[in-house]
Scaffold this motif. Structure first.
Motif, short mmCIF file in Angstrom:
data_model
loop_
_atom_site.label_atom_id
_atom_site.label_comp_id
_atom_site.label_asym_id
_atom_site.label_seq_id
_atom_site.Cartn_x
_atom_site.Cartn_y
_atom_site.Cartn_z
N ASN A 177 0.82 -1.21 0.00
CA ASN A 177 0.00 0.00 0.00
C ASN A 177 0.86 1.26 0.00
OD1 ASN A 177 -2.23 -1.65 0.13
ND2 ASN A 177 -2.53 -1.39 2.34
N PHE A 222 -2.62 3.24 -3.97
CA PHE A 222 -3.17 1.89 -3.94
C PHE A 222 -3.35 1.46 -2.49
CE2 PHE A 222 -2.84 -2.71 -3.82
CZ PHE A 222 -3.57 -3.13 -4.93
N ILE A 263 -5.11 -1.81 -0.13
CA ILE A 263 -5.75 -3.11 -0.10
C ILE A 263 -5.57 -3.70 1.29
CG2 ILE A 263 -3.67 -4.18 -1.04
CD1 ILE A 263 -5.37 -6.34 -2.27
N LYS A 319 -1.36 -12.55 -7.52
CA LYS A 319 -1.93 -11.66 -8.52
C LYS A 319 -1.01 -10.46 -8.71
CE LYS A 319 -6.07 -9.03 -9.73
NZ LYS A 319 -7.46 -8.67 -9.36
N TYR A 356 -0.47 -6.64 -9.37
CA TYR A 356 -1.11 -5.33 -9.28
C TYR A 356 -0.19 -4.31 -9.94
CZ TYR A 356 -3.86 -7.73 -5.71
OH TYR A 356 -4.64 -8.62 -5.03
N SER A 357 -0.77 -3.36 -10.65
CA SER A 357 0.07 -2.42 -11.39
C SER A 357 -0.55 -1.04 -11.40
CB SER A 357 0.30 -2.91 -12.83
OG SER A 357 -0.93 -3.02 -13.51
N LYS A 358 0.26 -0.10 -11.82
CA LYS A 358 -0.17 1.30 -11.92
C LYS A 358 0.60 1.96 -13.05
CE LYS A 358 1.72 4.68 -9.82
NZ LYS A 358 2.28 5.71 -8.93
N TYR A 368 -5.22 2.32 -12.65
CA TYR A 368 -5.05 1.07 -11.92
C TYR A 368 -5.96 0.02 -12.55
CZ TYR A 368 -3.20 4.33 -8.42
OH TYR A 368 -2.50 5.31 -7.78
N SER A 425 -6.75 -2.82 -11.48
CA SER A 425 -7.60 -3.43 -10.47
C SER A 425 -7.14 -3.01 -9.08
CB SER A 425 -7.55 -4.96 -10.58
OG SER A 425 -8.23 -5.57 -9.51
N ILE A 426 -8.12 -2.62 -8.24
CA ILE A 426 -7.89 -2.39 -6.82
C ILE A 426 -8.97 -3.16 -6.08
CG2 ILE A 426 -7.70 -0.73 -4.94
CD1 ILE A 426 -6.87 1.38 -6.88
N GLU A 445 -12.53 -2.26 -10.93
CA GLU A 445 -11.62 -2.46 -12.04
C GLU A 445 -11.48 -1.17 -12.85
OE1 GLU A 445 -10.20 -5.56 -12.47
OE2 GLU A 445 -11.28 -6.26 -10.68
#
Length: 606
Positions: free
Chosen positions: A482, A490, A492, A541, A543-545, A569, A571-572, A577
């Protein structure tokens, strides 16, 4: 676990390969004959021969823009310093080099009128050179670098001058260009108002005075934050900071810090004292992953001391900046209020006593460069190596256990750019079992400067890998991706024991500015993986930005750079999405790794 061991060994092999294969092209400062003398001297016994192979690596400065900012002091070496004159300049319209440059317009002249210039004594207290002492080019360069590290200083130039009819003497003129140091901050909404005023150069003394007040309209409650810092007391480089803050819920923090770092490779003694009390609240999950606020109230007493010993007897820069460093630390953490059992069954947030000692070899120098994190202003890029071991003993939850850790790091300029890397591994031992083991690898790379017309570009790459084993279930002993721990913007509610990050950033440097403000466009791509003992990184999984925006800074002001950007993003979890966010916040750059063995610590695991 076998796969993890293979991965760690592979990364160690890569690091060692970089260390042993680094090129040894001679810099302009040291002549080839002098270097050969050092090499020949090192062959006199096995120890010095080994130290020479481990430590001495000379940077390869390929680009002209890097070479041209390196200063040459050969003709002044050894001459007696007759006078040292210091001239401090207001921030607007002046130059540290061009003595004829003056403020040209109304705004510059009136801005300077309400600015309090840095006191000459403040600058003199940062100097390592003395009147009536021989001119030492390393001390001169270090003095200039130390002045440049001060947030209230924009630029500095130390210029030695030969004296007619006095061939054995030299005069030194120091011109310092201030930054505007008074920075107000504020915000207003329908529910609250806040205002802050920070002075990074209080009355020209170099002291820092930070103040902030917030008020909530619904109940009239106010929050305060105040801090006062003295960065250097009479040329001792002892800095002291006192701070106090209380929020709208009456949670507070108060601290006193007294610290003398290894501010220079030539520093022999370092140490510090830190005492605080924190009372705060935060959310923790129970066994059903239901989060609730818990109180944390604890006292911290942290003491450390360090001593650096020169390894080689020679007088070259490499020999003088290579040290055997020994350090010791004692940390006492005492909880007055801690989370209830349902939210901390492992009793992670509990009283602790930790004693650590460290020993290692540190070799560090600084190369002047431009257009890395600032526009055209001289930046001091640390290069060097670290090899260190940390060991100690912890007493917590009525159990005593030993700690052992190691660290290796390097950084240098090569034909293809600048690369630094840091590898750490550490673990606690409970009888014959390892506990809270952590492995950390991080690298920083940026290319040589690329010119396209008047624009300039660099590519930055920053990979990071953290792997833990036998960690506790408490959030405080888990990894996060995070915000500043992974992807900015981001969030989560997921934690793990393994994470991998990769950040790529293409940074452009604008050729123009408006009132000193520069809008430097950038393109950023970041990717993160978070795993645990059950599912490793490969099964995690991704996660990207992707972000595009401007980093905004000002050559004349002391506040941090901030960025305005739009980020995408894919997906968060918990939010959805294909999310777009606009961000506007203070930013931290990729940063330089300083090859300093300071206060011993365990491997950072956050």
């Amino acid at each position: 676990m076998y796969k993890k061991i293979k991965l760690i060994l592979f990364l160690l092999f890569i690091c060692v390969s970089q260390i042993t294969n680094a090129q040894e092209t001679e810099t302009k400062k040291d002549s080839s004959n002098l270097y050969l003398n050092i090499k020949n001297y090192s062959k006199k016994n096995k120890f010095t021969k080994l130290m020479h192979k481990i430590v001495f690596r000379t940077p390869v400065l390929k680009k002209e823009i890097t070479k041209e900012v390196q200063k040459k002091y050969g003709i002044f070496e050894g001459k007696i310093i007759r006078n040292i004159t210091i001239l401090t300049l207001d921030p607007f319209g002046y130059s540290e080099i061009d003595t004829l440059k003056k403020p040209k317009n109304w705004a510059e002249r009136n801005g300077n009128k309400i600015h309090i210039k840095t006191n000459r004594l403040t600058i003199r207290n940062l100097l390592l050179i003395k009147k009536n002492k021989p001119f030492d080019s390393l001390l001169v360069k270090e003095s200039e670098r130390l002045i440049r590290t001060q947030r209230f200083i924009n630029r500095v130039d130390i210029a030695p001058k030969l004296i007619p009819n006095s061939p054995d003497s030299v005069d030194i003129a120091i011109r310092v260009l201030d930054s505007w140091s008074l920075v107000p901050k504020g915000s207003l909404s329908s529910s609250r108002v806040s205002f802050g005023l920070n002075d990074r150069n209080f009355l020209g003394s170099g002291h820092q005075f930070e103040n902030k007040i917030r008020n909530r309209f619904s109940d009239g409650k106010s929050a305060y934050s105040v801090a006062y810092s003295i960065p250097n007391i009479k040329n001792t480089f002892i800095n002291t900071k006192v701070s106090y803050q209380i929020d709208l819920e009456e949670y507070y923090g108060k601290s006193i810090a007294i610290d003398r770092p290894f501010y220079s490779p030539l520093t022999k003694w370092a140490g510090g004292i830190y005492v605080d009390q924190q009372f705060r609240k935060d959310t923790l999950p129970d066994s059903n992953l239901v989060f609730a606020y818990q109180n944390f109230k604890y006292n911290t007493h942290d003491f450390w001391v360090g001593r650096a010993f020169k390894i080689f007897k020679g007088n070259t820069e490499s020999e003088r900046t290579t040290n055997l460093v020994t350090t010791g630390r004692f940390l006492h953490l005492k909880y007055l209020e801690s989370p209830v059992f349902e939210y901390d069954p492992d009793d992670f947030y509990s009283n602790e006593k930790l004693a650590l000692v460290g020993i290692g070899i540190s070799s560090r120098k600084f190369i002047r460069d431009r257009f890395i994190f600032r526009n055209g202003i001289i930046e001091d890029v640390p290069i060097g190596r670290i090899y260190g071991i940390t060991t100690g003993y912890q007493y917590k939850n009525n159990v005593g256990r030993y700690y052992l850790g190691g660290r290796a790091a390097f950084g240098n300029f090569y034909k293809w750019g600048f690369l630094s890397a840091n590898i750490e591994i550490g673990t606690f031992f409970e009888k014959a079992t390892t506990k809270q083991t952590a492995f950390s690898f991080q690298a920083n790379y940026f290319t040589n400067l690329i010119s396209i017309g008047r624009w300039k570009l660099r590519q930055f790459v920053k990979p990071q890998l953290v792997i833990g084993s036998n960690r506790m279930e408490a959030i405080g002993d888990q990894l996060s991706i995070n915000e500043n721990y992974g992807l900015n913007g981001f969030t989560i509610a997921k934690y793990g024991t393994e994470k991998a990050l990769l950040t790529l950033q293409t940074q452009a440097y604008a050729p123009w500015d408006l009132w000193g403000f520069r809008l430097n466009p950038y393109l950023n791509y970041s990717v993160a993986l978070l795993g645990n003992a059950k599912s490793g990184l490969i099964e995690s999984k991704v996660y990207s930005k992707i972000g595009i925006g401007f980093i905004i800074n000002n050559d004349y002001l002391v506040f941090s750079s901030f960025q305005i950007s739009i980020s995408y993003y894919p997906s968060i979890p918990g939010y959805g999405e294909h999310i777009f966010k606009t961000n506007s916040f203070e930013t931290t750059d990729f940063g330089f790794q300083d090859f300093e063995l300071a206060k011993p610590r365990t491997v950072i695991f956050k």
